[in-house]
Design an enzyme around this catalytic site. Structure first.
Site, mmCIF file in Angstrom:
data_model
loop_
_atom_site.group_PDB
_atom_site.id
_atom_site.type_symbol
_atom_site.label_atom_id
_atom_site.label_comp_id
_atom_site.label_asym_id
_atom_site.label_seq_id
_atom_site.Cartn_x
_atom_site.Cartn_y
_atom_site.Cartn_z
ATOM 1 N N THR A 29 0.842 -1.202 0.000
ATOM 2 C CA THR A 29 0.000 0.000 0.000
ATOM 3 C C THR A 29 0.875 1.249 0.000
ATOM 4 O O THR A 29 1.913 1.270 0.658
ATOM 5 C CB THR A 29 -0.887 -0.014 1.266
ATOM 6 O OG1 THR A 29 -1.759 -1.134 1.182
ATOM 7 C CG2 THR A 29 -1.720 1.254 1.388
ATOM 8 N N SER A 31 1.994 5.306 -2.063
ATOM 9 C CA SER A 31 2.141 6.061 -3.311
ATOM 10 C C SER A 31 3.305 5.574 -4.164
ATOM 11 O O SER A 31 3.405 5.962 -5.320
ATOM 12 C CB SER A 31 2.321 7.549 -2.974
ATOM 13 O OG SER A 31 3.457 7.713 -2.149
ATOM 14 N N THR A 32 4.195 4.741 -3.627
ATOM 15 C CA THR A 32 5.293 4.188 -4.430
ATOM 16 C C THR A 32 4.872 2.852 -5.033
ATOM 17 O O THR A 32 4.976 2.633 -6.252
ATOM 18 C CB THR A 32 6.557 4.001 -3.563
ATOM 19 O OG1 THR A 32 6.765 5.173 -2.775
ATOM 20 C CG2 THR A 32 7.781 3.730 -4.428
ATOM 21 N N GLY A 86 5.922 -0.548 0.072
ATOM 22 C CA GLY A 86 6.692 0.655 0.369
ATOM 23 C C GLY A 86 7.183 0.628 1.809
ATOM 24 O O GLY A 86 6.933 -0.324 2.552
ATOM 25 N N LYS A 98 6.921 1.104 8.927
ATOM 26 C CA LYS A 98 5.821 1.163 7.975
ATOM 27 C C LYS A 98 4.550 1.591 8.716
ATOM 28 O O LYS A 98 4.492 1.564 9.931
ATOM 29 C CB LYS A 98 5.591 -0.215 7.321
ATOM 30 C CG LYS A 98 6.668 -0.537 6.284
ATOM 31 C CD LYS A 98 6.406 -1.847 5.546
ATOM 32 C CE LYS A 98 5.049 -2.001 4.975
ATOM 33 N NZ LYS A 98 4.612 -0.909 4.094
ATOM 34 N N GLY A 99 3.549 1.946 7.909
ATOM 35 C CA GLY A 99 2.264 2.297 8.513
ATOM 36 C C GLY A 99 1.878 3.738 8.303
ATOM 37 O O GLY A 99 0.834 4.180 8.801
ATOM 38 N N GLY A 101 0.631 4.912 5.845
ATOM 39 C CA GLY A 101 -0.678 4.899 5.177
ATOM 40 C C GLY A 101 -1.725 4.139 5.978
ATOM 41 O O GLY A 101 -2.787 3.804 5.442
ATOM 42 N N GLU A 107 -0.461 -5.247 6.071
ATOM 43 C CA GLU A 107 0.860 -5.327 5.428
ATOM 44 C C GLU A 107 1.755 -6.327 6.152
ATOM 45 O O GLU A 107 2.475 -7.102 5.520
ATOM 46 C CB GLU A 107 1.523 -3.949 5.437
ATOM 47 C CG GLU A 107 0.876 -2.963 4.468
ATOM 48 C CD GLU A 107 1.414 -1.549 4.580
ATOM 49 O OE1 GLU A 107 1.305 -0.809 3.608
ATOM 50 O OE2 GLU A 107 1.938 -1.180 5.654
ATOM 51 N N LYS A 125 13.953 7.718 2.194
ATOM 52 C CA LYS A 125 13.545 6.727 3.198
ATOM 53 C C LYS A 125 14.730 6.018 3.873
ATOM 54 O O LYS A 125 14.552 5.290 4.825
ATOM 55 C CB LYS A 125 12.656 5.655 2.538
ATOM 56 C CG LYS A 125 11.489 6.193 1.722
ATOM 57 C CD LYS A 125 10.475 6.889 2.581
ATOM 58 C CE LYS A 125 9.267 7.410 1.824
ATOM 59 N NZ LYS A 125 8.365 6.414 1.316
HETATM 60 C C1 5RP Z 1 1.313 2.156 4.381
HETATM 61 C C2 5RP Z 1 2.783 2.018 4.323
HETATM 62 C C3 5RP Z 1 3.463 2.553 3.118
HETATM 63 O O1 5RP Z 1 4.057 1.511 2.440
HETATM 64 C C4 5RP Z 1 4.467 3.567 3.537
HETATM 65 O O2 5RP Z 1 3.792 4.591 4.256
HETATM 66 C C5 5RP Z 1 5.200 4.193 2.337
HETATM 67 O O3 5RP Z 1 4.280 4.866 1.548
HETATM 68 P P1 5RP Z 1 4.708 5.814 0.369
HETATM 69 O O4 5RP Z 1 5.301 4.947 -0.695
HETATM 70 O O5 5RP Z 1 3.431 6.492 -0.025
HETATM 71 O O6 5RP Z 1 5.718 6.794 0.915
HETATM 72 O O7 5RP Z 1 3.430 1.488 5.188
HETATM 73 O O8 5RP Z 1 0.805 1.740 5.617
#
Ligand code: 5RP
Length: 233
Positions: A29, A31-32, A86, A98-99, A101, A107, A125
């Site tokens: 989950t 944006s990447t 991601g 993570k988390g 999102g 996940e 990151k």
């Molecule tokens: C969602 C996540 C995402 O993978 C993490 O926040 C990275 O997201 P993005 O690629 O949008 O920076 O852990 O729960």
């Protein structure tokens, strides 16, 4: 497209090279990894790739269906060949936060069922020590204030309930998210994960320890494939 968006796209698409016909694929989950999901849909349509996917959130489920990835329930397959996801931070030991999102519980369940985990990220990151990104912790709505108090005492830092406007963010599982502002100080994420999981109101914590096998990292100098020497790839 903005620079950072291009980097995300590059990382997301590059990771698709790990996916082969016949695989059961965990779909992360964010944006990447969104670009991974879109590219896998394209590969199914144009290149004859045959896979089934298990999404880690309702948002990813929607996107995967839109781009034509056949989905299955995790309980219908014995295990997954790979998950691509991601991360908010990764350290030199390939431990993750993570988390961001709010999808950390699904996940982590999907990552735990996967034979390999590939992380897609842009170079913001990569950190020496985890914790500048507030650590997401999924907690039950029942007694959430008491759980947040316990987390504050344990971690000795500010812990906030994640809000969306005036209301708490509610996860796909009906829970809430507490964000712990530890600062870049998490030198033993394994012990921290163990301690946080001892608190009854905690459902899961966004520390993903000893799970990540490779990071596909996009930066201004191109895409780097960083393989975890202690990993499974
Ligand atoms: C969602 C996540 C995402 O993978 C993490 O926040 C990275 O997201 P993005 O690629 O949008 O920076 O852990 O729960």
């Amino acid at each position: 497209m903005e620079d950072v968006e291009l980097l995300k796209r590059e990382a997301g698409i590059t990771a698709c090279k790990f996916v082969k016909t016949g695989m059961r694929v965990g779909l992360g989950t964010g944006s990447t990894v969104k670009y991974t999901v879109i590219e896998l849909g394209r590969m199914i349509k144009d290149d004859g790739l045959e896979i089934v996917g298990v999404p880690t959130s309702l948002a990813t489920e929607k996107l995967a269906l839109e781009v034509g990835i056949p989905l299955v329930e995790l309980s219908d397959v014995s295990s997954l060949d790979i998950v691509i996801d991601g991360a908010d931070e990764f350290d030199p030991q390939f431990q993750l936060i993570k988390g961001g999102g709010a999808a950390l519980l699904r996940e982590k369940i999907v990552a735990q069922e996967s034979s390999t985990m590939v992380v897609v990220a842009d170079d913001r990151k990569r950190v020496e020590t985890l914790g500048a990104f507030p650590l997401p912790i999924e907690i039950t709505p029942f007694a959430s204030e008491s759980t947040i108090r316990k987390l504050t005492n344990l971690l000795d830092c500010r812990v906030n309930c994640r809000m969306s406007g005036d209301n708490p963010v509610i996860t796909d599982n009906g829970n809430m998210i507490a964000d712990a502002h530890c600062g870049p100080s998490i030198i033993d994420p394994i012990e921290m994960e163990r301690n946080i999981l001892m608190i009854a109101g905690v459902v899961q914590v966004g520390l993903f320890n000893n799970m990540c096998d490779a990071v596909i990292l996009a930066g201004s100098n191109g895409v780097e494939e960083i393989i975890n020497p202690k990993g499974r790839l």
